[in-house]
Write a protein that holds these residues in place. Structure first.
Motif, PDB file in Angstrom:
ATOM      1  N   SER A 236       9.248 -86.457  66.732  1.00  9.51           N
ATOM      2  CA  SER A 236       9.061 -86.629  65.288  1.00  9.51           C
ATOM      3  C   SER A 236       8.699 -88.057  64.930  1.00  9.51           C
ATOM      4  O   SER A 236       8.180 -88.322  63.842  1.00  9.51           O
ATOM      5  CB  SER A 236      10.332 -86.231  64.529  1.00  9.51           C
ATOM      6  OG  SER A 236      10.622 -84.864  64.714  1.00  9.51           O
TER       7      SER A 236
ATOM      8  N   GLU B 278       0.436 -87.365  60.814  1.00  7.63           N
ATOM      9  CA  GLU B 278       1.289 -86.348  61.419  1.00  7.63           C
ATOM     10  C   GLU B 278       1.802 -86.803  62.783  1.00  7.63           C
ATOM     11  O   GLU B 278       1.198 -87.638  63.454  1.00  7.63           O
ATOM     12  CB  GLU B 278       0.540 -85.024  61.547  1.00  7.63           C
ATOM     13  CG  GLU B 278       0.371 -84.303  60.231  1.00  7.63           C
ATOM     14  CD  GLU B 278      -0.125 -82.890  60.402  1.00  7.63           C
ATOM     15  OE1 GLU B 278       0.456 -81.985  59.770  1.00  7.63           O
ATOM     16  OE2 GLU B 278      -1.088 -82.666  61.165  1.00  7.63           O
TER      17      GLU B 278
ATOM     18  N   GLN C 218       4.813 -77.640  66.190  1.00  4.20           N
ATOM     19  CA  GLN C 218       5.385 -76.609  65.323  1.00  4.20           C
ATOM     20  C   GLN C 218       4.300 -75.729  64.712  1.00  4.20           C
ATOM     21  O   GLN C 218       4.419 -74.497  64.691  1.00  4.20           O
ATOM     22  CB  GLN C 218       6.232 -77.262  64.224  1.00  4.20           C
ATOM     23  CG  GLN C 218       6.986 -76.268  63.347  1.00  4.20           C
ATOM     24  CD  GLN C 218       7.812 -76.972  62.293  1.00  4.20           C
ATOM     25  OE1 GLN C 218       7.390 -77.993  61.743  1.00  4.20           O
ATOM     26  NE2 GLN C 218       8.977 -76.437  61.993  1.00  4.20           N
ATOM     27  N   ARG C 219       3.235 -76.330  64.231  1.00  4.42           N
ATOM     28  CA  ARG C 219       2.169 -75.563  63.598  1.00  4.42           C
ATOM     29  C   ARG C 219       1.413 -74.705  64.609  1.00  4.42           C
ATOM     30  O   ARG C 219       1.115 -73.534  64.339  1.00  4.42           O
ATOM     31  CB  ARG C 219       1.207 -76.515  62.876  1.00  4.42           C
ATOM     32  CG  ARG C 219       0.044 -75.770  62.197  1.00  4.42           C
ATOM     33  CD  ARG C 219      -0.751 -76.660  61.261  1.00  4.42           C
ATOM     34  NE  ARG C 219      -1.264 -77.843  61.919  1.00  4.42           N
ATOM     35  CZ  ARG C 219      -0.872 -79.076  61.640  1.00  4.42           C
ATOM     36  NH1 ARG C 219       0.077 -79.294  60.743  1.00  4.42           N
ATOM     37  NH2 ARG C 219      -1.406 -80.114  62.265  1.00  4.42           N
ATOM     38  N   GLU C 220       1.106 -75.258  65.771  1.00  2.00           N
ATOM     39  CA  GLU C 220       0.312 -74.520  66.759  1.00  2.00           C
ATOM     40  C   GLU C 220       1.110 -73.393  67.405  1.00  2.00           C
ATOM     41  O   GLU C 220       0.557 -72.337  67.702  1.00  2.00           O
ATOM     42  CB  GLU C 220      -0.215 -75.482  67.823  1.00  2.00           C
ATOM     43  CG  GLU C 220      -1.247 -76.468  67.300  1.00  2.00           C
ATOM     44  CD  GLU C 220      -2.464 -75.788  66.706  1.00  2.00           C
ATOM     45  OE1 GLU C 220      -2.919 -74.771  67.282  1.00  2.00           O
ATOM     46  OE2 GLU C 220      -2.956 -76.259  65.665  1.00  2.00           O
TER      47      GLU C 220
ATOM     48  N   VAL D 268      -6.958 -79.129  68.930  1.00  2.00           N
ATOM     49  CA  VAL D 268      -6.295 -78.791  67.671  1.00  2.00           C
ATOM     50  C   VAL D 268      -6.637 -79.833  66.612  1.00  2.00           C
ATOM     51  O   VAL D 268      -7.034 -80.959  66.919  1.00  2.00           O
ATOM     52  CB  VAL D 268      -4.766 -78.714  67.848  1.00  2.00           C
ATOM     53  CG1 VAL D 268      -4.395 -77.620  68.841  1.00  2.00           C
ATOM     54  CG2 VAL D 268      -4.205 -80.058  68.296  1.00  2.00           C
TER      55      VAL D 268
ATOM     56  N   ASN E  56       4.943 -82.247  64.427  1.00  2.00           N
ATOM     57  CA  ASN E  56       4.194 -81.498  63.408  1.00  2.00           C
ATOM     58  C   ASN E  56       3.151 -80.605  64.044  1.00  2.00           C
ATOM     59  O   ASN E  56       2.993 -79.429  63.673  1.00  2.00           O
ATOM     60  CB  ASN E  56       3.519 -82.454  62.427  1.00  2.00           C
ATOM     61  CG  ASN E  56       4.505 -83.260  61.615  1.00  2.00           C
ATOM     62  OD1 ASN E  56       4.307 -84.449  61.361  1.00  2.00           O
ATOM     63  ND2 ASN E  56       5.589 -82.644  61.176  1.00  2.00           N
ATOM     64  N   VAL E  57       2.432 -81.134  65.006  1.00  2.00           N
ATOM     65  CA  VAL E  57       1.356 -80.374  65.657  1.00  2.00           C
ATOM     66  C   VAL E  57       1.929 -79.235  66.484  1.00  2.00           C
ATOM     67  O   VAL E  57       1.439 -78.097  66.429  1.00  2.00           O
ATOM     68  CB  VAL E  57       0.494 -81.309  66.533  1.00  2.00           C
ATOM     69  CG1 VAL E  57      -0.512 -80.496  67.345  1.00  2.00           C
ATOM     70  CG2 VAL E  57      -0.234 -82.326  65.661  1.00  2.00           C
TER      71      VAL E  57
ATOM     72  N   PHE F  64      -5.319 -82.003  63.324  1.00  2.00           N
ATOM     73  CA  PHE F  64      -4.141 -82.520  62.623  1.00  2.00           C
ATOM     74  C   PHE F  64      -4.626 -83.501  61.558  1.00  2.00           C
ATOM     75  O   PHE F  64      -5.824 -83.804  61.465  1.00  2.00           O
ATOM     76  CB  PHE F  64      -3.166 -83.195  63.590  1.00  2.00           C
ATOM     77  CG  PHE F  64      -3.650 -84.495  64.166  1.00  2.00           C
ATOM     78  CD1 PHE F  64      -3.293 -85.712  63.601  1.00  2.00           C
ATOM     79  CD2 PHE F  64      -4.480 -84.523  65.289  1.00  2.00           C
ATOM     80  CE1 PHE F  64      -3.740 -86.911  64.125  1.00  2.00           C
ATOM     81  CE2 PHE F  64      -4.928 -85.720  65.824  1.00  2.00           C
ATOM     82  CZ  PHE F  64      -4.564 -86.921  65.236  1.00  2.00           C
ATOM     83  N   TYR F  65      -3.704 -83.975  60.760  1.00  2.00           N
ATOM     84  CA  TYR F  65      -4.046 -84.875  59.662  1.00  2.00           C
ATOM     85  C   TYR F  65      -3.373 -86.224  59.861  1.00  2.00           C
ATOM     86  O   TYR F  65      -2.257 -86.313  60.370  1.00  2.00           O
ATOM     87  CB  TYR F  65      -3.649 -84.256  58.320  1.00  2.00           C
ATOM     88  CG  TYR F  65      -4.405 -82.984  58.043  1.00  2.00           C
ATOM     89  CD1 TYR F  65      -5.660 -83.013  57.432  1.00  2.00           C
ATOM     90  CD2 TYR F  65      -3.885 -81.740  58.430  1.00  2.00           C
ATOM     91  CE1 TYR F  65      -6.370 -81.848  57.204  1.00  2.00           C
ATOM     92  CE2 TYR F  65      -4.598 -80.569  58.199  1.00  2.00           C
ATOM     93  CZ  TYR F  65      -5.839 -80.629  57.599  1.00  2.00           C
ATOM     94  OH  TYR F  65      -6.537 -79.469  57.382  1.00  2.00           O
TER      95      TYR F  65
ATOM     96  N   LYS G 198       3.386 -71.647  65.932  1.00  2.00           N
ATOM     97  CA  LYS G 198       3.390 -70.581  64.928  1.00  2.00           C
ATOM     98  C   LYS G 198       2.029 -69.906  64.866  1.00  2.00           C
ATOM     99  O   LYS G 198       1.932 -68.673  64.739  1.00  2.00           O
ATOM    100  CB  LYS G 198       3.777 -71.159  63.565  1.00  2.00           C
ATOM    101  CG  LYS G 198       3.879 -70.129  62.462  1.00  2.00           C
ATOM    102  CD  LYS G 198       4.328 -70.783  61.158  1.00  2.00           C
ATOM    103  CE  LYS G 198       4.463 -69.736  60.052  1.00  2.00           C
ATOM    104  NZ  LYS G 198       4.902 -70.363  58.770  1.00  2.00           N
ATOM    105  N   LYS G 199       0.988 -70.685  64.968  1.00  2.00           N
ATOM    106  CA  LYS G 199      -0.372 -70.149  64.910  1.00  2.00           C
ATOM    107  C   LYS G 199      -0.643 -69.203  66.079  1.00  2.00           C
ATOM    108  O   LYS G 199      -1.264 -68.155  65.900  1.00  2.00           O
ATOM    109  CB  LYS G 199      -1.368 -71.312  64.912  1.00  2.00           C
ATOM    110  CG  LYS G 199      -2.823 -70.883  64.916  1.00  2.00           C
ATOM    111  CD  LYS G 199      -3.736 -72.107  64.927  1.00  2.00           C
ATOM    112  CE  LYS G 199      -5.201 -71.703  64.996  1.00  2.00           C
ATOM    113  NZ  LYS G 199      -6.093 -72.904  65.016  1.00  2.00           N
TER     114      LYS G 199
END
Length: 306
Positions: free
Chosen positions: A272, A211, A218-220, A205, A215-216, A207-208, A222-223
């Motif tokens: 977090s 993060e 939650q985004r993945e 994955v 963060n990772v 990330f920036y 959803k993805k």
């Protein structure tokens, strides 16, 4: 001769009388003709002429309106409004409201708080140099025990700055322990458990910088359209993962729930607060025995799952 002399004398007297009367009475009829023009001067110099001037003034006022009216009409309507307009506009300037606000604005503008979270230009925040431990409790202000030597220290979410520098990590989500305790799971949820116990296989994955593990995840989730539910816990200053893929804590006993590890280590603080680095390996695992069944003996002793 006497008669003649008498006539001459009377004639002379008459002539003298006429001359005298002419001298005294002659100028009077001429003055009224000259007075009407300089009415104002005659009124100020002659007392006797006041009655005449007063009678002639009404006549002059009737004759003069043609010259006076245009003077009163034009200046009254055209001159006065311009005089009133400028007196109103400078008043706000004299009150100095703008200058006072200008004095206050510099106090607000220097605060770069609004510019700090932009995140694209400033570098990401770095982990703290040390963990501040309260000697009385043996923990930091978020009830976290001292981090083992050589392990990354927690970074508070409110202090993190996310940059536009892209990095990569590996993320996986599994529930292998449920397969060994399937009898404890509610029958209605058995079908939610994959046969191999893998909800998300190890996936690379992006990330920036800056993060966190949360963060990772939650985004993945959803993805990949995988259910996830969490709750923020201010006392620990982190998010707590309650359920993934509709599998929640306590679904397989009182000691069950979700845990995470990075590069094989189970942090003793929330997801977090764990700031990722390039190449990190993130594993979310479901435990049925407070971490002991997934290899976390340290947190099992402290009764901390995340």
């Amino acid at each position: 001769m006497k008669i003649t002399k008498t006539k001459l004398v009377s004639g002379i007297v008459i002539v003298v009388a006429l001359v005298a009367s002419y001298l005294f009475m002659g100028p009077q009829p001429n003055n009224p003709t000259k007075l009407p023009a300089p009415t104002t001067e005659a009124a100020g110099q002659q007392v006797e002429g006041k009655s005449q001037v007063a009678q002639q003034q009404p006549d002059s006022s009737k004759a003069e309106p043609s010259a006076v009216q245009p003077l009163t009409e034009q200046p009254a309507s055209t001159v006065k409004p311009p005089e009133a307009a400028p007196t109103q506009t400078p008043e706000p300037k004299k009150a100095v409201p703008a200058k006072e606000s200008d004095k206050d604005s510099p106090k607000e503008t220097p605060t770069p708080v609004a510019n700090q979270p932009v995140g694209s230009q400033p570098p990401a925040s770095q982990p703290a140099d040390k963990q501040e431990i309260d000697p009385k409790t043996g923990k930091d202000k978020y009830l976290t025990e001292p981090v083992p030597s050589g392990k990354p220290l927690p970074v508070e979410p409110q202090n993190i700055k996310i940059s536009d520098k892209a990095m990569t990590a590996t993320l996986s989500v599994t529930c292998l322990t449920i397969l060994d305790n399937i009898k404890l799971l509610d029958k209605e949820k058995v079908e939610l458990v994959p046969k191999d116990g893998v909800i998300l296989p190890a996936t690379k994955v992006t990330f920036y910088e800056g993060e966190s593990v949360f963060n990772v995840l939650q985004r993945e989730m959803k993805k990949h359209k995988i259910h996830m539910e969490f709750v923020n816990t201010p006392i620990y200053n982190s998010a707590y993962i309650e359920g993934i893929n509709n599998l929640y804590e306590f679904d397989v006993g009182e000691l069950s729930g979700w845990m995470f590890k990075v590069n094989g280590w189970f942090p003793n603080y929330g997801s977090s607060r764990y700031q990722l680095k390039d190449g990190d390996v993130i594993e979310w695992v479901y435990t049925c025995d407070l971490g002991r069944d997934v290899g976390d003996t340290y947190n099992a002793m402290g009764a901390t799952k995340q």
